[in-house]
Design an enzyme around this catalytic site. Sequence first.
Site, short mmCIF file in Angstrom:
data_model
loop_
_atom_site.label_atom_id
_atom_site.label_comp_id
_atom_site.label_asym_id
_atom_site.label_seq_id
_atom_site.Cartn_x
_atom_site.Cartn_y
_atom_site.Cartn_z
N CYS A 365 0.79 -1.25 0.00
CA CYS A 365 0.00 0.00 0.00
C CYS A 365 0.82 1.28 0.00
CB CYS A 365 -1.04 0.04 1.11
SG CYS A 365 -1.13 -1.35 2.19
N ARG A 394 7.25 -11.13 5.16
CA ARG A 394 6.88 -11.03 6.57
C ARG A 394 7.59 -12.11 7.36
NH1 ARG A 394 0.42 -9.61 5.74
NH2 ARG A 394 0.84 -7.95 4.26
N GLN A 412 1.18 -10.80 -3.58
CA GLN A 412 -0.25 -10.53 -3.53
C GLN A 412 -0.72 -10.07 -4.91
OE1 GLN A 412 0.01 -7.36 -0.58
NE2 GLN A 412 -0.69 -8.77 0.99
N ASP A 414 -2.45 -7.69 -5.65
CA ASP A 414 -2.89 -6.57 -4.85
C ASP A 414 -3.39 -5.42 -5.73
OD1 ASP A 414 -3.28 -5.38 -2.46
OD2 ASP A 414 -1.18 -5.04 -1.99
N HIS A 416 -4.98 -1.14 -5.07
CA HIS A 416 -5.50 -0.09 -4.21
C HIS A 416 -6.30 0.88 -5.05
CE1 HIS A 416 -2.20 -1.86 -1.94
NE2 HIS A 416 -3.05 -1.73 -0.95
N LYS A 499 -14.68 -4.55 6.14
CA LYS A 499 -14.09 -5.38 5.09
C LYS A 499 -15.01 -6.55 4.75
CE LYS A 499 -11.63 -8.33 8.27
NZ LYS A 499 -10.52 -9.25 8.34
N HIS A 545 -8.59 -1.53 -0.38
CA HIS A 545 -7.57 -2.55 -0.62
C HIS A 545 -8.30 -3.81 -1.05
CE1 HIS A 545 -4.77 -0.43 2.34
NE2 HIS A 545 -5.95 0.02 2.71
#
Length: 671
Positions: A365, A394, A412, A414, A416, A499, A545
């Site tokens: 992000c 991580r 991911q 991913d 945004h 979410k 997200h």
Amino acid sequence: MPRPLRSAYPAPHSAPLSLMSAERKTLEERAQMSDLERLRHSCAHIMATAILRIWPDAQFAYGPPVENGFYYDFDMKHRLTPDDFEKIEAEMKKIAKENQRFEKKVISREEAIALAKSGRLGGLSERPGNESRFKLDLIDKIPAGEEISCFQNGDFIDLCAGPHVGYTSKCKNVKLTSVSSSFYMGDESKGQLQRLYGTAFESKEELEAHFVRLEEAKKRDHRRLGKELKLFHIDEDVGQGLILWTPNGATLRQELQTFISEELRKQGYSQVFTPHIGKLALYKTSGHFPYYKDAQFPAIMEPDQLEQIAHEGCSCAEMTARIDACSAQFAAQMNERTGREMIGKERIMDAEKLLDGFLLKPMNCPHHIKIFASQPRSYRDLPVRLAEFGTVYRWEQSGELNGMTRVRGFTQDDAHLFCTEDQVAAEVLGCLSLVKVVLNTLGMSDYRVRVGLRDPDSGKYTGSPEQWDRAEAACREAAKTLGVPFSEEPGEAAFYGPKIDFVIKDVIGREWQLGTVQVDYQLPIRFDLSYTGADNKPHRPVMIHRAPFGSMERFTGVLIEHFAGHFPTWLAPEQVRILTISEKVDTFANEVFEQLKAAGLRVTLNNEADKIGAKIRLAQLDKVPYMLVLGEKEAAAQSVAVRHSKKGDLGVKPVAQFLEEITAEVKERRL
RNA sequence: GCCGAAGUAGCUCAGCGGUAGAGCAGCGCAUUCGUAAUGCGCGGGUCGCGGGUUCGAUUCCCGCCUUCGGCUCCA
């Protein structure tokens, strides 16, 4: 800050039906136990009885039924190993044969405490000097006014709300499965207990069927199939939890990414690329550092700085403090923007003492936010949808790592979205439809949707109640349009916004949380994002997200198990294998091979000197969807004998026809 | 990270004080074959890593690493 992608999925022994969660089960909830749960719960008591006959000092804590059986947590001197199972099982069978009656007795709190003090609760007799310490604690947790009861079978008396089966003879079909450790009340500080798991069924046949199912599950385990089908490799020398995608797995992943990319284009996303590291300050702004420091790879220091602090003889603790700290100016800015004390005084340090460095990015992000902020934005530009297959790192606890589903580096799918408040509902809807397309294409129709809402009683949430109401309404409305069951779960929202999670059920009934869509009011504030509205004034955008797969690693792991390695043709690393019957058709086989290759198919040719039966067997084991058997008959007719790995012999077809059919199948991504 | 178990050939596994064995895979030769295993031969292992005990350790002991089953965690 999405909390995407990795929430727990139930392990084979999944969460107990009671007691693990913070809230106690009410007596009414307990009374709703299914017959099978009741049976299993009784088995837990019988197991405790058996253990006590062998090791009288054992002190019992909890013994609930769970999804696939039951367990009991206890403490005793003897450490159980699987070698003890046989002995305990034999004793349990004996108890079943003795046909003891389960008798419920309602007792007063005082009586309960007295029984526990004497060691009688969770025991076969009074045990002076060995009081039932866990039971004492449990009694203490029973709310005043609630009925307290115990159940007795034979000599064994246990504090228990029930319900149970009538007699122990019901519990014949039982098997101990594993032993492990656990914490009392799930609390690490409260000491370690031994946990013995077992399973039980009404009939012998069901018990046996259960173990057959487990064997089946083992066969489709993605770690095993990953090795057999050469999809991925994890190498100690590279590091735990770091996936090496081997060519077959890489093909699979590439197909998935191409598929997603096509959908993104249709939905007006822009794809971006960002680096794998970012400066610490970026994550101080986002709030992830040092808050999640324990779950991150340590910061990478700049060489000059490193040399200097080494020269200064800086201690490790000192260095950590200097890395974690912020300047007074930074803290003031952040606290003002967010309207609360985000950065406390204890983290403020003189600017010249601060150390900077880089972090392997734990999420994408902040990078995407910086792309959004890299140019002035008008309301006319919104929504801005930035997507990336972004790899993040991580520091998962070593005990958490598991094949592809729990790793330390993952990518991911991913994105945004930056939009106006008014656009949130439509954008959430768009995200959901994307997730739906993805799941439908892959034949994952068995899923449920979880809408995480704020807990109105908690103060941990940021943003105004009006904003929350609107966002929650948007999520709820969006979820309704999906046409699948969804549950609203108060308290499950991230602190920055509501979410929607997709929990998919695989073929063998396990649930996995994969895709997620999250509304975020917090990061735009922290990064002071704005766009110019129609009123020519700056406005704060809202961020969404989302990640339909979650991570490529986890999703691929689930997909391997979902298909048991039998991927649909469009995903299969090897789509077609040509098998020759004898050398006489080599020329023809080569022609077919070249033709299919030219059509863009992933095809191989097996023209070794083996018999056709052996070649078919190998192709079956490799789970290649299409096998083309070529002999002299086929060569003469310019045709192929088609065999499908799951459907079997599909008959002889002209080459051109096969080519047309398979090309369409791949293009349409048929299952 | 914690508790427990396990690590022997590419894979699945046997052996457990006298420096290793099978099946499959691989390689070679023969076989030219019609829908899940053709035959014969060959190569392949510092028995996870490091220490200790012993005349001698893959085997016994200690430490570490990794994996597995749980616990805890998951922005």
